[in-house]
Each structure stands twice: as C-alpha cells, then as structure tokens.
Enzyme design. Structure first.
Site, mmCIF file in Angstrom:
data_model
loop_
_atom_site.group_PDB
_atom_site.id
_atom_site.type_symbol
_atom_site.label_atom_id
_atom_site.label_comp_id
_atom_site.label_asym_id
_atom_site.label_seq_id
_atom_site.Cartn_x
_atom_site.Cartn_y
_atom_site.Cartn_z
ATOM 1 C CB SER A 108 -0.880 -0.055 1.168
ATOM 2 O OG SER A 108 -1.555 1.327 1.301
ATOM 3 C CE1 TYR A 132 -6.297 4.455 -1.437
ATOM 4 C CE2 TYR A 132 -4.183 4.455 -0.143
ATOM 5 C CZ TYR A 132 -5.420 4.018 -0.385
ATOM 6 O OH TYR A 132 -6.005 2.978 0.452
ATOM 7 C CB THR A 158 -6.984 2.701 -4.666
ATOM 8 O OG1 THR A 158 -6.274 1.288 -4.275
ATOM 9 C CG2 THR A 158 -8.352 2.694 -3.805
ATOM 10 C CE LYS A 254 -8.064 -2.789 -2.858
ATOM 11 N NZ LYS A 254 -8.908 -1.895 -2.155
ATOM 12 C CG HIS A 278 -11.062 0.954 0.599
ATOM 13 N ND1 HIS A 278 -10.501 1.557 -0.580
ATOM 14 C CD2 HIS A 278 -10.286 1.126 1.479
ATOM 15 C CE1 HIS A 278 -9.505 1.910 -0.033
ATOM 16 N NE2 HIS A 278 -9.320 1.836 1.207
#
Length: 386
Positions: A108, A132, A158, A254, A278
């Site tokens: 992440s 992100y 994401t 995602k 999520h």
C-alpha cells in the site's frame, strides 16, 4: 505461535490479544454502521457448492495466473495500510511470506515499510504496488518511479478513495502512526507490552513512502495535515491515461463495484479490475463485493481480467469467487490477522489455511485443476441475479 491455528478466525483471536486496539480495530472494522463490512462476509454463505462423488481426486493443482503472472494459487495479498503497526516490519514480513508461497504481495501507499524496505526484504523479487491519486502530482510521479526502480511488476490503482469514508472506530481510538500518546492510547499500548517491545526494535514507525519524500513532510504533525488534504476528489477516468503512460507496465484498477464503471475500466486499457468496496470501509450500504461480482463479469466478458476482494475468510470463499467468474482474489484482513498473531510465521499460517481449504473444497466439488472451476460447481449460480 503455540498450537497451529486451524482457521482464519483462530488467527484473528490471537491478533486481538496481541495488537493494540487502535490497530486491531483498523483491520477489523468498516465505515459508519458497518453493514457493508458484515455483508462482505455474510453473503458468501448464500453460495452453495455441488458436491460430486466417485471422481478421481489425484494430482490436483491450484496453480494459475493473475494479470499474466504465474501464482501457486489464485490469491494475492491485498494492499492494506498500517501493516507495520500490526507487527514490527509487517509489510516486509508479509512480502517475504508471499514470495516463499509463490503469490503476489501488494504494498500500500499508506504502508509503514517503504517500497525500498520491501524490495530489500524480498531480495529484489518483484511485488505489486498500490497507488492512490493525490493532489501532489510530483509526489505521485515520484512514487511511480520508485515502484519501477524497485522492480514492481504491476501497479494497482485505487479508485474508491477520493474522500475518506466515515470510520468511527478509527476516530474514537485516536488512530495514527506512530501513535499519539494520550491517556486513551497509553492504556492501549500498556496492555500490549510484547508489541511495544517489538516496536522498539525497529526504526519503522510511520508512513515511510511519504515521510522524507513528499514536500514539507518531515514529522508526525506535518504528515497528518498532508494526508488529510491529499486524497484527490477530482479523480476521473482521464487520470488513468497519464498514470498508465508514466507507469508503462501492467495496470490493475481497484474499487469497481458497478457494471457501468466496469465497462469504462475495460475501455481504459487496464489489464485487470478488482471488484471491491474497500473492505466495507468506504460507502456503507454498498453491495458486498461477492454479490457485485457476477454482474461485473457479465458486463465486461473477456475484455478485461476480473479479480475481487472483500470478505474472503477461507479457501471456500476463494472457491466461491472463482466459481462466479473471478480469475483471482485478494486477502486483506486474513493476512493482517496472521501478521498480528505471529509475524511472518502467522502470515504463512494464514496462507496455508486458505490453500488447504481451497484444495479440499475443489476436490469435493469434483475438480482437479483450479483453472477449470466455474458456475457448474454451484447449486445456485444465479443467487445474486436481481
């Protein structure tokens, strides 16, 4: 770790005893009323298998591919924030366990261990990186370039966190990395002395992908204000084009939960989509991932590979998702429970549990090759049709 865990729930119970509440709750909660978080797990139980008998069950194989990469089973470790707060050096340990197991590990952006930390831990073996969309495009460019330099073989973008969901437990617990010390957090930490001792032995206590890399972020206070402002509500489909061009490799999208969005994702040139809400931590009241999966598979056909995450707690859940058309699944909470329960050995236990359950379920459904499972293995394949 003592007596081997038999189920993911066993690992969850151990993690609850070992990890401070603020970090355990981060892994074990959803947004607002948590209805979607609960549905993610509960809806799997609506899917029933066809039991087959007198079928040769020898020479079984769980080997498959995800996004063109060979995997020992069609399962990847999902990107989860705060991994290094479940256990010291958590993402490094998870990546090592995944590498030994032959499945992808996805790091992440909001990890405690950095891209470079994980690359060092895996000896340069490829892993996946989750991105992100931030307001600070310079920082995003830098993250993408660092992931390329580290040999990451896929970028997971994401799409469902333009603004943060209503995560009440995190707010009540005073979640931060490292923890801010007040009476509430002091009591949480004091009740977990073994966790505290392990954290004292590592230098990794904050979001190392960000601190020292983003402009004017050098300490906890500047990090908090930066992250609060950085998730970009302007994110739209045109952003995928420049990210794909900058990255130049495999791109996985995602956060897809709607058939119309799935068709747009297929048209974007991405390599795969992840059906995901999520983990129930964004839009409470949204459908479970597993109930949304069949409609998305039907919407995109073979134009793009479909994966899913959310609610996977066993190898049987993996089998159910594959039968409904997923080419692979991601586990978030199971690997965090294993990590909190026993570090790298705990993650390996989680993976062993899921592999064993998947293998037995596949055999009892009369299949020997995981690539051949499908809707024909279910009693009620249309359970989620509206």
């Amino acid at each position: 770790m003592g007596f081997p865990a038999q189920t993911i729930d066993d690992l969850k119970a151990r993690a609850r005893r070992r990890v401070p509440r603020m970090f355990f709750d981060y892994a074990d909660s959803g947004s607002w009323t948590e209805s979607t978080y609960r549905a993610n797990e509960g809806d799997f139980q609506k899917i029933k298998f066809r039991q087959r008998v007198a079928v040769d069950m020898t020479n079984r194989s769980l080997a498959s591919t995800m996004a063109g990469e060979k995997v020992s089973m069609p399962v990847a470790i999902a990107p989860t924030g705060f991994g290094g707060m479940q256990h010291a050096d958590g993402e490094m340990l998870g990546a090592k366990a995944a590498r030994a197991f032959g499945i992808p590990f996805t790091l992440s952006t909001m990890s405690i261990c950095s891209i470079e930390d994980v690359a060092e831990a895996t000896g340069g073996a490829p892993f996946w990186f989750q991105l992100y969309v931030m307001r600070d495009r310079k920082f995003m460019h830098n993250l993408i370039d660092r992931a390329k330099a580290a040999g990451c073989s896929a970028l997971v973008l994401t799409l469902d966190l333009q603004i943060l969901g209503q995560r009440h437990k995190d707010a009540r617990n005073g979640l931060s990395a490292p923890p801010r010390i007040n009476f509430n957090t002091f009591l949480q930490l004091a009740s977990r002395p073994r966790w505290c001792m392990s954290m004292l032995r590592t230098r990794r206590h904050t979001f190392r992908n960000i601190v020292g890399h983003a402009d004017n972020v050098g300490d906890l206070s500047s990090l908090s204000s930066w992250t609060a402002e950085q998730f970009d509500p302007r994110l739209n489909w045109s952003d995928i084009e420049w990210i794909k061009e900058r990255w130049g490799g495999k791109l996985i999208l995602k956060g897809i939960l709607d058939a119309e969005d799935a068709r747009m994702a297929a048209a974007s040139g991405a390599d795969a989509v992840i059906v995901s809400n999520h983990g129930g931590r964004q839009l409470d009241g949204a459908p479970s991932s597993i109930s949304a999966l069949p409609g998305i598979v039907e919407a995109v056909g073979d134009r793009i590979e479909v994966h899913m995450d959310g609610g996977i707690r066993s190898g049987q859940d993996v089998m159910r998702a594959l039968c409904l058309g997923a080419k692979g699944v991601y586990i978030g909470r199971p690997w965090l429970y294993g990590l909190g329960a026993g570090g790298e050995a705990g993650v390996k236990q989680a993976l062993d549990i899921i592999r064993n359950e998947l293998d037995i379920t596949m055999a009892l459904c009369g299949e020997r090759d995981i690539r051949n499972v499908g809707r024909h293995n279910l009693v009620n394949p249309d359970v989620f049709k509206s």
